[in-house]
Design a protein around this motif. Structure first.
Motif, PDB file in Angstrom:
ATOM      1  N   PHE A 172       0.834  -1.069   0.038  1.00 27.40           N
ATOM      2  CA  PHE A 172      -0.117   0.052   0.086  1.00 27.40           C
ATOM      3  C   PHE A 172       0.937   1.264   0.036  1.00 27.40           C
ATOM      4  CE2 PHE A 172      -2.617  -3.307   1.585  1.00 27.40           C
ATOM      5  CZ  PHE A 172      -3.876  -3.174   0.887  1.00 27.40           C
ATOM      6  N   THR A 173       0.910   1.791  -1.259  1.00 23.20           N
ATOM      7  CA  THR A 173       1.761   3.142  -1.385  1.00 23.20           C
ATOM      8  C   THR A 173       1.120   4.217  -1.976  1.00 23.20           C
ATOM      9  OG1 THR A 173       2.675   2.140  -3.546  1.00 23.20           O
ATOM     10  CG2 THR A 173       3.796   1.778  -1.243  1.00 23.20           C
ATOM     11  N   GLN A 203       2.681  -4.803   3.197  1.00 23.24           N
ATOM     12  CA  GLN A 203       3.370  -3.550   3.295  1.00 23.24           C
ATOM     13  C   GLN A 203       2.746  -2.458   3.284  1.00 23.24           C
ATOM     14  OE1 GLN A 203       6.336  -4.790   0.075  1.00 23.24           O
ATOM     15  NE2 GLN A 203       7.941  -4.071   1.803  1.00 23.24           N
ATOM     16  N   PHE A 204       2.643  -1.478   4.347  1.00 24.43           N
ATOM     17  CA  PHE A 204       2.095  -0.066   4.229  1.00 24.43           C
ATOM     18  C   PHE A 204       3.475   0.776   4.508  1.00 24.43           C
ATOM     19  CE2 PHE A 204      -0.629  -3.191   6.129  1.00 24.43           C
ATOM     20  CZ  PHE A 204      -1.753  -2.832   5.468  1.00 24.43           C
ATOM     21  N   ARG A 232       5.222   1.281   7.887  1.00 23.13           N
ATOM     22  CA  ARG A 232       6.261   2.254   8.186  1.00 23.13           C
ATOM     23  C   ARG A 232       5.430   3.618   7.925  1.00 23.13           C
ATOM     24  NH1 ARG A 232      11.538   0.833   7.031  1.00 23.13           N
ATOM     25  NH2 ARG A 232      12.073  -1.241   6.287  1.00 23.13           N
ATOM     26  N   CYS A 233       4.373   3.586   7.684  1.00 22.77           N
ATOM     27  CA  CYS A 233       3.551   5.030   7.751  1.00 22.77           C
ATOM     28  C   CYS A 233       3.029   5.629   8.934  1.00 22.77           C
ATOM     29  CB  CYS A 233       2.571   4.888   6.506  1.00 22.77           C
ATOM     30  SG  CYS A 233       1.415   3.454   6.813  1.00 22.77           S
ATOM     31  N   HIS A 234       2.621   6.883   8.686  1.00 23.57           N
ATOM     32  CA  HIS A 234       1.943   7.432   9.964  1.00 23.57           C
ATOM     33  C   HIS A 234       0.394   6.832   9.751  1.00 23.57           C
ATOM     34  CE1 HIS A 234       4.607  10.100  11.763  1.00 23.57           C
ATOM     35  NE2 HIS A 234       5.061  10.523  10.540  1.00 23.57           N
ATOM     36  N   ALA A 261       8.186   5.803  11.498  1.00 22.19           N
ATOM     37  CA  ALA A 261       7.405   6.681  11.270  1.00 22.19           C
ATOM     38  C   ALA A 261       5.758   6.182  11.788  1.00 22.19           C
ATOM     39  CB  ALA A 261       6.886   6.785   9.880  1.00 22.19           C
ATOM     40  N   PHE A 262       5.718   4.845  12.167  1.00 18.50           N
ATOM     41  CA  PHE A 262       4.363   4.451  12.744  1.00 18.50           C
ATOM     42  C   PHE A 262       4.253   4.886  14.003  1.00 18.50           C
ATOM     43  CE2 PHE A 262       2.238   0.725  14.941  1.00 18.50           C
ATOM     44  CZ  PHE A 262       1.099   0.811  14.300  1.00 18.50           C
ATOM     45  N   LEU A 263       5.340   4.724  14.813  1.00 16.26           N
ATOM     46  CA  LEU A 263       5.172   5.116  16.365  1.00 16.26           C
ATOM     47  C   LEU A 263       5.641   6.922  16.632  1.00 16.26           C
ATOM     48  CD1 LEU A 263       6.790   1.884  17.724  1.00 16.26           C
ATOM     49  CD2 LEU A 263       4.445   2.715  17.821  1.00 16.26           C
TER      50      LEU A 263
END
Length: 495
Positions: A172-173, A203-204, A232-234, A261-263
């Motif tokens: 998911f990009t 994958q995000f 890896r995303c917000h 970036a997630f955390l």
């Protein structure tokens, strides 16, 4: 003189047929099914997108391993887009001719199959004795065992319901999603039927699509087929809550990675919200009995919450990464007695600040996993002589250790020498990355610089230590990185 292998008659016929693409498409209705694979290979190699789309629609076998072929022929996204147009037609059709058999489109590039070798004559060792029926059975998803939970019953149920199955990883990009994600999102927006999805990896990477689109796509994913997840995303709170609901259904998940970036933005939330999310995540983890690899990057927002994150993790982990963050004494103490990490073979604590933390708990942790630990990364942890002296007993017991990295710490020559003498004779280290000793730095105008004379003296001492231990050393000078303040050493165990 080598002679070029002559083309088969079926290849010559396929080449001739593709010279007129319109005629080739029209011929598919009456084409013998054994002619489809070699014709399809030539169509893909020749970037004949219209023919590829038509052949996907009329594919006479239950299984089409397109991903492996795209990788072999190094094709671009246009061919995938054409194939998905064919899937779009199949999903829209109320009635399909009986000779259109496609049930599973495999888009994985590493799918294990000799379908193309047998049918299209790619490579050596092609068996001419295989019948059409035996090869079709060999290529079917039931015979190949697609994933843990994409069982024969699921495939048969999907086929009976007339629903296609796509085997593919999903990434998911945005703003540049791949053709598969574009295809799925477009069908959701148009309120069209989606194929069933069997995904090994999710994958995000960037900001996801709208929650509505994500939910619609995930409703078609066989979540018990998922083995790897990377985020890896917000994400806003509503995305995280929804994600944990799906996570608890990924019962065969093996690897879980949370990027920084997630955390990162969790640090701006109230402590009660973070505690609630940790508990929510923990309740999902209890279902992940096959989880073996966990990596959390940027755990500063989880300070003091490790007991929440790990308390329901019952499966023994093989690798654990807690990187680019801080850690509290209570968190390290909890990890030192956590039952799920007693068999770790890989432990990464890279760039985890442990200043002021009792290193005795790290020593206890290393002692517990000393019989299985093979890779240890303590680089950039702000550790000093005191911390390294505290963990020396445990490091000396790590008999399986073959990779040790602890550059980016402030250590003296004496402690480095003690560490090498205590550690190297007891284990199987082949790669060692150490910091330059503290004595190698000099102050000049308020800044620290590397004194190369002291470095060379230290290298001589290091070389002597290794020779005394009977260890061969490869390319010591070439593995000196003053700009990184470290030395990388490769050992050759020829005593």
């Amino acid at each position: 003189m080598d002679r070029q292998k002559p083309l088969r008659l079926v290849d010559l016929a396929a080449q001739s047929l593709l010279e007129d693409e319109a005629a080739a498409i029209a011929t598919l209705q009456s084409l013998q099914r054994e002619c489809f694979p070699p014709l399809f290979v030539l169509a893909v190699a020749g970037r004949r997108c219209r023919t590829v789309q038509a052949m996907v629609e009329a594919w006479p076998f239950p299984y089409l391993p397109l991903g492996a072929l795209l990788k072999t022929l190094q094709c671009d996204q246009d061919i995938l887009k054409a194939a998905l147009k064919g899937i779009d037609v199949l999903l829209t059709c109320d009635f399909r001719p009986t000779h259109w058999k496609l049930q599973v489109l495999d888009l994985r590039s590493d799918a294990e199959t000799n379908f193309w070798h047998v049918w299209a004559g790619l490579g050596d060792g092609v068996s001419a004795s295989l019948s059409c029926e035996s090869v079709a059975a060999q290529a079917s998803p039931e015979r190949r065992g697609v994933g843990h939970a994409c069982t024969r019953e699921k495939e048969q149920h999907s086929a009976e319901a007339g629903v296609l199955v796509l085997l593919s990883d999903l990434c998911f990009t945005e703003p540049s999603p791949d053709e598969l994600l574009t295809f799925l999102a477009k069908r959701v927006k148009e309120n069209k039927l989606l194929p069933q999805l069997c995904c090994r990896r999710l994958q995000f990477i960037f900001e996801p699509l709208t929650l509505h689109i994500i939910t619609k796509i995930f409703d078609k994913v066989h979540l018990d087929c998922v083995e790897e997840v990377e985020v890896r995303c917000h994400w806003e709170m509503k995305y995280i809550v929804k994600f944990t609901q799906y996570l608890r259904k990924m019962v065969h998940l093996k690897s879980l990675y949370f990027g920084q970036a997630f955390l990162d933005h969790w640090t701006h939330w109230e402590a009660t919200a973070v505690t609630w999310l940790c508990a929510h995540f923990s309740s999902a983890v209890v279902h992940l009995q096959h989880l073996r690899h966990l990596h959390i990057c940027g755990t500063s927002s989880l300070l003091g919450q490790f007991h929440q994150v790990f308390r329901h993790l019952e499966a023994p982990l093989e690798s654990l990464g807690l990187t680019d963050s801080c850690i509290t004494g209570s968190d390290l103490e909890y990890l030192s007695r956590c039952s799920s990490i007693c068999r770790l073979s890989i432990l990464h604590l890279r760039n985890v600040q442990m200043v002021g933390v009792d290193a005795g708990f790290l020593n206890i942790l290393l002692e517990r996993i000393s019989g299985t630990l093979k890779e240890l990364d303590l680089s950039g942890c702000g550790m000093t002589d005191t911390e390294f002296t505290a963990i020396l007993p445990a490091l000396g017991r790590c008999s399986q250790l073959d990779f040790l990295r602890f550059c980016g710490n402030s250590v003296s020559m004496d402690v480095l020498q003690s560490l090498l003498l205590r550690t190297l004779p007891q284990n199987m280290i082949r790669v060692l990355e150490t910091p330059l000793p503290r004595e190698c730095y000099v102050s000049c105008g308020g800044t620290r610089t590397v004194d190369m004379t002291t470095v060379r003296n230290w290298l001589d001492q290091l070389n002597q230590i290794l020779e005394d231990l009977g260890l061969g050393l490869e390319w010591l000078e070439q593995n000196l990185y003053p700009e990184k303040n470290c030395i990388s050493v490769t050992f050759d165990f020829t005593l």
